[in-house]
Design an enzyme around this catalytic site. Structure first.
Site, PDB file in Angstrom:
ATOM      1  N   LYS A  97     111.096 -56.880  89.751  1.00 47.18           N
ATOM      2  CA  LYS A  97     112.200 -56.245  90.481  1.00 47.18           C
ATOM      3  C   LYS A  97     113.384 -57.207  90.608  1.00 47.18           C
ATOM      4  O   LYS A  97     114.535 -56.815  90.421  1.00 47.18           O
ATOM      5  CB  LYS A  97     111.729 -55.785  91.874  1.00 47.18           C
ATOM      6  N   GLN A  99     106.874 -55.101 100.039  1.00 50.08           N
ATOM      7  CA  GLN A  99     105.931 -54.848  98.955  1.00 50.08           C
ATOM      8  C   GLN A  99     104.575 -54.439  99.534  1.00 50.08           C
ATOM      9  O   GLN A  99     104.011 -55.131 100.371  1.00 50.08           O
ATOM     10  CB  GLN A  99     105.794 -56.109  98.076  1.00 50.08           C
ATOM     11  N   ASP A 106     113.102 -47.599  99.413  1.00 52.52           N
ATOM     12  CA  ASP A 106     111.819 -47.112  98.885  1.00 52.52           C
ATOM     13  C   ASP A 106     111.591 -45.638  99.259  1.00 52.52           C
ATOM     14  O   ASP A 106     110.745 -44.976  98.667  1.00 52.52           O
ATOM     15  CB  ASP A 106     110.664 -47.958  99.460  1.00 52.52           C
TER      16      ASP A 106
END
Ligand code: NAD
Length: 307
Positions: A53, A97, A120
């Site tokens: 990422k 994460q 997200d």
């Protein structure tokens, strides 16, 4: 006739080029989009996702602020880091994460993120907006699946989509996204409680496998000519492979490719699209931020009122 195999990398590159252009315009205005990334512990898969990422962000002209925390970090300490990123005007997006160590409550952590920075799309406000058909952040993998279907010119409106897997990050948001009026699909959701899975998958014009079970979907479970999207990423032991394992999807690719009209490979299908969509969500967050707050969340539209 064998299916067309979708090149997810090429599709993702096209989206990443669009994002780069949006970032160029933002940078001209003095705004460099920045993602706050929190990684707790040293899970190798999570580490490699975070690294990928960061690389993608840099290529797009964006930056990241990485917080690597030890595995024994307490929940309150983690929440304090999130509060810091929420307050930081130089950070427009926040990504924690997953999975988190078991002593930390994931839902508490996700709910602590400012919804305006929820790139997200996992915050309850984002989930609510998706269900209501209001603008807001949509989780990256479902968005990537929808974009791939559009790239491949697979007709979605009126199609019967069967989703296998009901997770909060893939299956459920896919159902909500594709049944919205802008996609207009008829969606069936299958899960571990489904009796006779094959009876449903065989009815699918578009079959989306997101169960996390290697080879769950065999050729006989696929309608001739269906579009097959394989979200699954499973490590299967392979002594011949350098790392000792191989990545396999939820679909038995060799069999399915002979029945489907369009199919995504693993790797190289949905995976690259997920990262591209994260970049797109961050560009959106930064644009909204630059416009003086989240357009998405300030939106007063009545939502999707289609019957
Ligand atoms: P999850 O384990 O949270 O959820 C899996 C779901 O599948 C569950 O809801 C379960 O009900 C269902 N399921 C499991 N076995 C089943 C069976 N035999 N029959 C019917 N339903 C069954 O997983 P997740 O986080 O949604 O991820 C699913 C897969 O997608 C994993 O392999 C994951 O690695 C992969 N994934 C890929 C990407 C990507 O970018 N390519 C992103 C996220 C997840």
């Amino acid at each position: 006739m064998a299916a067309v195999v979708v090149d997810g990398k090429a599709a993702a590159q096209r989206i990443r080029a669009e994002v780069r252009e949006r970032v160029r315009l933002l940078r001209e205005k003095g705004l460099i989009p920045c993602l706050g990334v929190i990684l707790v512990g040293e899970d190798p898969a999570s580490l490699s996702y975070v690294t990928a990422k960061a690389k993608a962000l840099e290529e797009a002209g964006m930056t990241s602020r990485d917080l690597r925390l030890p595995a024994d970090t307490g929940e309150d300490a983690l929440l304090a880091h999130i509060a810091g990123l929420n307050r930081d005007p130089a950070v427009q997006g926040i990504l924690v994460q997953l999975p988190l160590p078991s002593h930390i409550r994931e839902d508490r952590v996700i709910s602590a993120i400012d919804p305006r920075k929820d790139v997200d799309g996992f915050h309850p406000v984002s989930v609510g907006n998706l269900v209501l058909g209001k603008p807001g952040f949509v989780p990256c993998t479902p968005q990537g699946v929808a974009a791939l279907l559009r790239e491949m010119n697979v007709p979605i409106a009126g199609a019967h989509v069967v989703v296998v897997g009901r997770s909060n990050i893939v299956g459920k948001p896919l159902v909500n996204l594709l049944s919205r009026r802008d996609f207009n699909a008829t969606v069936t959701l299958c899960h571990t409680g489904t009796r006779d899975l094959a009876a449903y998958t065989r009815q699918a014009d578009i079959l989306i496998a997101a169960a996390g079970k290697a080879g769950l979907i065999t050729a006989d479970m696929i309608r001739e000519g269906a579009a097959v999207i394989d979200v699954g990423v499973n490590r299967v032991p392979d002594p011949a492979a350098k790392k000792g394992y191989r990545l396999k999807g939820d679909v038995d690719f060799e069999g399915a490719v002979e029945r489907a009209s369009v199919i995504t490979p693993v790797p190289g299908g949905v995976g690259p699209m997920t990262i591209a969509m994260l970049l797109r969500n961050l560009a959106q967050a930064a644009e909204d931020w630059g416009a003086g707050g989240s357009k998405a969340l300030g939106d007063k539209s009545p939502g999707d009122k289609s019957p």
